[in-house]
Design a protein around this motif. Structure first.
Motif, PDB file in Angstrom:
ATOM      1  N   LEU A  25       0.830  -1.218   0.000  1.00 29.90           N
ATOM      2  CA  LEU A  25       0.000   0.000   0.000  1.00 29.90           C
ATOM      3  C   LEU A  25       0.858   1.259   0.000  1.00 29.90           C
ATOM      4  N   LYS A  26       1.966   1.209   0.728  1.00 31.50           N
ATOM      5  CA  LYS A  26       2.820   2.408   0.821  1.00 31.50           C
ATOM      6  C   LYS A  26       3.508   2.727  -0.522  1.00 31.50           C
ATOM      7  N   PHE A  27       3.618   1.720  -1.386  1.00 27.03           N
ATOM      8  CA  PHE A  27       4.227   1.949  -2.702  1.00 27.03           C
ATOM      9  C   PHE A  27       3.185   2.309  -3.765  1.00 27.03           C
ATOM     10  N   TYR A  28       2.094   1.553  -3.793  1.00 25.17           N
ATOM     11  CA  TYR A  28       1.145   1.652  -4.905  1.00 25.17           C
ATOM     12  C   TYR A  28      -0.178   2.312  -4.551  1.00 25.17           C
ATOM     13  N   GLY A  29      -0.478   2.434  -3.248  1.00 25.44           N
ATOM     14  CA  GLY A  29      -1.789   2.953  -2.870  1.00 25.44           C
ATOM     15  C   GLY A  29      -2.873   1.923  -3.156  1.00 25.44           C
ATOM     16  N   TYR A  30      -4.118   2.418  -3.278  1.00 20.70           N
ATOM     17  CA  TYR A  30      -5.274   1.538  -3.466  1.00 20.70           C
ATOM     18  C   TYR A  30      -5.641   1.450  -4.944  1.00 20.70           C
ATOM     19  N   GLY A  31      -6.308   0.368  -5.326  1.00 15.64           N
ATOM     20  CA  GLY A  31      -6.810   0.268  -6.694  1.00 15.64           C
ATOM     21  C   GLY A  31      -6.326  -0.982  -7.413  1.00 15.64           C
ATOM     22  N   VAL A  32      -6.838  -1.150  -8.625  1.00 15.42           N
ATOM     23  CA  VAL A  32      -6.603  -2.376  -9.397  1.00 15.42           C
ATOM     24  C   VAL A  32      -5.126  -2.544  -9.754  1.00 15.42           C
ATOM     25  N   LYS A  33      -4.457  -1.457 -10.147  1.00 10.70           N
ATOM     26  CA  LYS A  33      -3.064  -1.601 -10.608  1.00 10.70           C
ATOM     27  C   LYS A  33      -2.154  -2.110  -9.493  1.00 10.70           C
ATOM     28  N   GLY A  34      -2.311  -1.558  -8.295  1.00  7.25           N
ATOM     29  CA  GLY A  34      -1.527  -2.031  -7.153  1.00  7.25           C
ATOM     30  C   GLY A  34      -1.848  -3.480  -6.831  1.00  7.25           C
ATOM     31  N   PHE A  35      -3.126  -3.842  -6.982  1.00  5.09           N
ATOM     32  CA  PHE A  35      -3.580  -5.212  -6.738  1.00  5.09           C
ATOM     33  C   PHE A  35      -2.905  -6.183  -7.718  1.00  5.09           C
ATOM     34  N   VAL A  36      -2.815  -5.793  -8.992  1.00  6.97           N
ATOM     35  CA  VAL A  36      -2.194  -6.648 -10.012  1.00  6.97           C
ATOM     36  C   VAL A  36      -0.701  -6.833  -9.715  1.00  6.97           C
ATOM     37  N   LEU A  37      -0.028  -5.749  -9.350  1.00  5.29           N
ATOM     38  CA  LEU A  37       1.399  -5.853  -9.016  1.00  5.29           C
ATOM     39  C   LEU A  37       1.614  -6.766  -7.811  1.00  5.29           C
ATOM     40  N   SER A  38       0.700  -6.694  -6.851  1.00  3.30           N
ATOM     41  CA  SER A  38       0.787  -7.582  -5.680  1.00  3.30           C
ATOM     42  C   SER A  38       0.539  -9.034  -6.069  1.00  3.30           C
ATOM     43  N   MET A  39      -0.366  -9.266  -7.015  1.00  2.34           N
ATOM     44  CA  MET A  39      -0.610 -10.634  -7.493  1.00  2.34           C
ATOM     45  C   MET A  39       0.644 -11.190  -8.168  1.00  2.34           C
ATOM     46  N   ILE A  40       1.293 -10.370  -9.002  1.00  2.54           N
ATOM     47  CA  ILE A  40       2.495 -10.829  -9.710  1.00  2.54           C
ATOM     48  C   ILE A  40       3.616 -11.158  -8.717  1.00  2.54           C
ATOM     49  N   GLU A  41       3.813 -10.276  -7.765  1.00  2.00           N
ATOM     50  CA  GLU A  41       4.849 -10.492  -6.754  1.00  2.00           C
ATOM     51  C   GLU A  41       4.555 -11.766  -5.947  1.00  2.00           C
ATOM     52  N   SER A  42       3.296 -11.944  -5.548  1.00  2.00           N
ATOM     53  CA  SER A  42       2.903 -13.139  -4.789  1.00  2.00           C
ATOM     54  C   SER A  42       3.111 -14.398  -5.625  1.00  2.00           C
ATOM     55  N   ALA A  43       2.771 -14.326  -6.915  1.00  2.00           N
ATOM     56  CA  ALA A  43       2.921 -15.488  -7.805  1.00  2.00           C
ATOM     57  C   ALA A  43       4.390 -15.895  -7.911  1.00  2.00           C
ATOM     58  N   LEU A  44       5.266 -14.907  -8.028  1.00  2.00           N
ATOM     59  CA  LEU A  44       6.704 -15.200  -8.101  1.00  2.00           C
ATOM     60  C   LEU A  44       7.178 -15.895  -6.821  1.00  2.00           C
ATOM     61  N   GLU A  45       6.759 -15.355  -5.688  1.00  2.00           N
ATOM     62  CA  GLU A  45       7.220 -15.904  -4.408  1.00  2.00           C
ATOM     63  C   GLU A  45       6.614 -17.282  -4.123  1.00  2.00           C
ATOM     64  N   LEU A  46       5.290 -17.412  -4.363  1.00  2.05           N
ATOM     65  CA  LEU A  46       4.620 -18.681  -4.070  1.00  2.05           C
ATOM     66  C   LEU A  46       5.128 -19.817  -4.958  1.00  2.05           C
ATOM     67  N   SER A  47       5.570 -19.480  -6.160  1.00  2.00           N
ATOM     68  CA  SER A  47       6.067 -20.505  -7.093  1.00  2.00           C
ATOM     69  C   SER A  47       7.578 -20.696  -6.968  1.00  2.00           C
ATOM     70  N   ASN A  48       8.175 -19.988  -5.988  1.00  2.00           N
ATOM     71  CA  ASN A  48       9.628 -20.024  -5.843  1.00  2.00           C
ATOM     72  C   ASN A  48      10.320 -19.573  -7.140  1.00  2.00           C
ATOM     73  N   TYR A  49       9.719 -18.581  -7.776  1.00  2.00           N
ATOM     74  CA  TYR A  49      10.240 -17.953  -9.004  1.00  2.00           C
ATOM     75  C   TYR A  49      10.283 -18.912 -10.198  1.00  2.00           C
ATOM     76  N   LYS A  50       9.398 -19.905 -10.171  1.00  2.00           N
ATOM     77  CA  LYS A  50       9.334 -20.858 -11.292  1.00  2.00           C
ATOM     78  C   LYS A  50       8.069 -20.644 -12.133  1.00  2.00           C
ATOM     79  N   ILE A  51       7.346 -19.592 -11.866  1.00  2.00           N
ATOM     80  CA  ILE A  51       6.059 -19.358 -12.544  1.00  2.00           C
ATOM     81  C   ILE A  51       6.265 -19.211 -14.055  1.00  2.00           C
ATOM     82  N   ASN A  52       5.372 -19.798 -14.799  1.00  2.00           N
ATOM     83  CA  ASN A  52       5.418 -19.708 -16.258  1.00  2.00           C
ATOM     84  C   ASN A  52       5.050 -18.276 -16.699  1.00  2.00           C
ATOM     85  N   PRO A  53       5.813 -17.681 -17.618  1.00  2.00           N
ATOM     86  CA  PRO A  53       5.467 -16.332 -18.097  1.00  2.00           C
ATOM     87  C   PRO A  53       4.029 -16.225 -18.622  1.00  2.00           C
ATOM     88  N   LYS A  54       3.524 -17.335 -19.164  1.00  2.00           N
ATOM     89  CA  LYS A  54       2.137 -17.332 -19.665  1.00  2.00           C
ATOM     90  C   LYS A  54       1.153 -17.115 -18.508  1.00  2.00           C
TER      91      LYS A  54
END
Length: 230
Positions: free
Chosen positions: A55-84
């Motif tokens: 929140l301190k970086f992106y504030g509220y809204g869809v764009k910040g939510f999407v960036l958080s999803m991408i970051e979570s996906a990278l971490e949860l997959s141990n950085y093995k997530i498929n680019p697709k």
């Protein structure tokens, strides 16, 4: 009851139109995409923590939510997530931004009746471009004297708004769905507030029972119920 009121501020998301429902749907899609890495419960928890952290970086809204999803996906997959899969996450965000505006029951009727008697404004938080787009799509802009997209909705943010409007706090009434953002900070600064609950609330917006029951505000179940109060 509200004889002193000059300005009525409306929250936008989940007060004027449906919003939080789309975030819940997006979270379910996200959990489905990452189901081979973790349980849904764990994915939901990790995404929520990442959103709060960001929140301190992106504030509220869809764009910040999407960036958080991408970051979570990278971490949860141990950085093995498929680019697709990352592309699918980006598309979830684009679909959210393109959702049609679904006005909540009674909104336009209330705005029509109050327009001209009070100065009506929108006081919302979120991404400026997205909120402007939603207001444009909603066909409600004609009712509002002023649109304020706030980075946050704490007491100090409302004090700035009151100063900007050049009114006394007691001359402002806020109508919104979030106790944490739309109601309690207004009571704190000496303004009036009416709570119109929405059936879905983001965990970050929830308040304790003590906070909920010790403040002086009105609750109505449908926005149309505010009209007899004026």
């Amino acid at each position: 009851m509200y004889n002193n009121i000059k300005v009525i501020a409306f929250d936008a998301d989940d007060t004027l139109w449906v919003n939080e429902t789309y975030f819940r749907e997006a979270e379910n899609e996200f959990a489905e995409l990452l189901s081979k890495y973790e349980t849904k419960n764990k994915i939901d928890q990790e995404l929520f923590m990442k959103e709060i952290e960001n929140l301190k970086f992106y504030g509220y809204g869809v764009k910040g939510f999407v960036l958080s999803m991408i970051e979570s996906a990278l971490e949860l997959s141990n950085y093995k997530i498929n680019p697709k899969t990352l592309e699918k996450i980006l598309n979830i965000g684009k679909e959210m931004l393109e959702k049609p505006i679904e006005l909540l029951d009674g909104v336009e009727e209330v705005l029509e009746k109050l327009q001209g008697k009070y100065k009506l404004i929108v006081a919302t938080k979120g991404d400026l471009l997205d909120q402007e787009r939603k207001l444009e799509k909603s066909n409600l802009l004609k009712y509002f004297h002023h649109i304020e997209v706030m980075s946050d909705k704490k007491a100090k943010d409302y004090q700035k708004l009151v100063k900007h409007l050049d009114i006394h706090p007691s001359e402002l009434l806020m109508i919104g769905n979030s106790l944490k953002s739309d109601i309690l900070p207004l009571i704190e600064i000496g303004s009036e507030a009416i709570h119109v609950p929405f059936h879905t609330t983001w965990a970050h917006e929830e308040v304790t029972d003590e906070e909920q029951f010790t403040s002086n505000y009105k609750t109505v179940l449908n926005i149309k119920e505010v009209l007899p109060l004026f």
